[in-house]
Design an enzyme around this catalytic site. Structure first.
Site, short mmCIF file in Angstrom:
data_model
loop_
_atom_site.label_atom_id
_atom_site.label_comp_id
_atom_site.label_asym_id
_atom_site.label_seq_id
_atom_site.Cartn_x
_atom_site.Cartn_y
_atom_site.Cartn_z
N ASN A 170 0.78 -1.24 0.00
CA ASN A 170 0.00 0.00 0.00
C ASN A 170 0.81 1.29 0.00
O ASN A 170 0.34 2.31 0.53
CB ASN A 170 -0.96 0.04 1.20
CG ASN A 170 -1.77 -1.20 1.34
OD1 ASN A 170 -1.66 -1.93 2.31
ND2 ASN A 170 -2.59 -1.47 0.34
N GLU A 199 -5.68 -4.22 -4.36
CA GLU A 199 -6.30 -5.55 -4.46
C GLU A 199 -7.71 -5.50 -5.06
O GLU A 199 -8.54 -4.70 -4.68
CB GLU A 199 -6.35 -6.23 -3.07
CG GLU A 199 -6.87 -5.38 -1.93
CD GLU A 199 -5.78 -4.63 -1.19
OE1 GLU A 199 -4.72 -4.36 -1.78
OE2 GLU A 199 -5.97 -4.28 -0.03
N1 LIG Z 1 0.26 -0.97 14.70
C1 LIG Z 1 -0.46 -2.08 14.44
N2 LIG Z 1 0.00 -3.26 14.93
C2 LIG Z 1 -0.68 -4.38 14.67
C3 LIG Z 1 -1.83 -4.33 13.90
N3 LIG Z 1 -2.74 -5.24 13.51
C4 LIG Z 1 -3.69 -4.62 12.80
N4 LIG Z 1 -3.42 -3.32 12.78
C5 LIG Z 1 -4.27 -2.31 12.20
C6 LIG Z 1 -4.22 -2.50 10.73
C7 LIG Z 1 -5.50 -1.99 10.11
C8 LIG Z 1 -5.57 -2.40 8.67
C9 LIG Z 1 -4.30 -1.96 7.90
N5 LIG Z 1 -4.50 -2.07 6.44
C10 LIG Z 1 -5.11 -1.09 5.79
O1 LIG Z 1 -5.53 -0.10 6.37
C11 LIG Z 1 -5.34 -1.26 4.33
C12 LIG Z 1 -6.29 -0.45 3.71
C13 LIG Z 1 -6.57 -0.59 2.34
C14 LIG Z 1 -7.59 0.28 1.71
C15 LIG Z 1 -8.79 0.56 2.36
C16 LIG Z 1 -9.74 1.36 1.76
C17 LIG Z 1 -9.50 1.89 0.49
F1 LIG Z 1 -10.45 2.66 -0.11
C18 LIG Z 1 -8.31 1.63 -0.16
C19 LIG Z 1 -7.35 0.83 0.46
C20 LIG Z 1 -5.87 -1.54 1.59
C21 LIG Z 1 -4.92 -2.33 2.20
O2 LIG Z 1 -4.20 -3.27 1.49
C22 LIG Z 1 -4.64 -2.20 3.56
O3 LIG Z 1 -3.66 -2.99 4.10
C23 LIG Z 1 -2.26 -3.08 13.43
N6 LIG Z 1 -1.57 -1.96 13.68
MG LIG Z 2 -2.53 -3.94 2.56
#
Ligand SMILES: Nc1ncc2ncn(CCCCCNC(=O)c3cc(-c4ccc(F)cc4)cc(O)c3O)c2n1
Ligand SMILES: [Mg+2]
Length: 214
Positions: A170, A199
């Site tokens: 990302n 994705e």
């Molecule tokens: N510090 C810590 N430690 C440990 C943890 N475990 C979980 N978390 C919190 C992670 C929360 C999810 C993170 N991933 C994303 O936000 C994500 C978003 C999109 C996306 C969404 C909407 C759109 F319109 C476009 C693109 C696409 C992706 O491929 C993404 O990976 C942590 N944090």
């Molecule tokens: Mg991602």
């Protein structure tokens, strides 16, 4: 209460996948995301790039930040040499519970250590809790504003060695501008961008591979 999207994804894996077959779990999740509900797994296009980097590195020590449903966990774990385990960190307990079941359905539970908690808290505990010296491969796919503070944390905790590979999802969408600026301008990293798409969409996105130079 209404089920969550990860819980509905797990049902789709149990319905359409074959127990003990990681490829069928990957396909079932991709099918669910393309035909039922979009979800933020790394996906098939970026997933193939992830596969090629993992295969090239053939790591003995692996860390994933942001398990979510375990899709990339399954992609990575299925490629690891016998006896190698990956540690994956997930903040959200509901998602962690789904991921454990998806990883187990793929038959990869013995290759995965899923730890619940945030990266900022858990990274400094890696050495003492898991006897890790350094990581050969790290996949960053968690909170986008944690990529930069966490790579600095890896350096401070002495968790990187000459040749450690960090692969970040990302970097375009949602985007991690500060992280990109750091790894692309620091003399301590050799970085390379792999263009792809968000994705299951046509939106531009990509992976950044950064090798620590010591
Ligand atoms: N510090 C810590 N430690 C440990 C943890 N475990 C979980 N978390 C919190 C992670 C929360 C999810 C993170 N991933 C994303 O936000 C994500 C978003 C999109 C996306 C969404 C909407 C759109 F319109 C476009 C693109 C696409 C992706 O491929 C993404 O990976 C942590 N944090
Ligand atoms: Mg991602």
């Amino acid at each position: 209460t209404r089920s969550t999207r990860p819980q509905r994804m797990l049902k789709a894996v149990q319905k359409n996948g074959t127990k003990g077959n990681p490829e069928s779990v990957i396909s079932a999740i991709d099918y669910f995301c393309k035909h039922s509900e979009w979800a933020m797994n790394v996906g098939d296009e970026k997933g193939s790039i992830l596969d090629s980097v993992v295969t090239e590195v053939n790591p003995s020590t692996v860390l994933e930040l942001g398990t979510y449903c375990g899709y990339s966990t399954v992609r990575i774990a299925r490629l690891l040499s016998p006896g190698t385990k990956l540690i994956t960190l997930e903040f959200n307990p509901v998602n962690a519970a789904v991921a454990r079941q998806i990883i187990a359905y793929a038959g990869l539970q013995d290759k995965v250590i899923l730890v619940e908690g945030s990266s900022g808290d858990l990274i400094p505990q890696m050495k003492e809790r898991f006897g890790i010296m350094t990581f050969d491969f790290i996949f960053l796919d968690h909170w986008k504003d944690r990529y930069l503070p966490d790579i600095k944390l890896f350096e401070e905790c002495g968790l990187l060695r000459k040749g450690s590979v960090l692969l970040a999802d990302n970097v375009i969408c949602p985007g991690t501008p500060e992280y990109l600026e750091y790894v692309r301008n620091s003399p301590r990293y050799e970085s390379k961008y792999y263009p792809a798409h968000l994705e299951y969409t046509k939106v531009e996105d990509g992976l950044e591979k950064s090798v620590f130079l010591g």
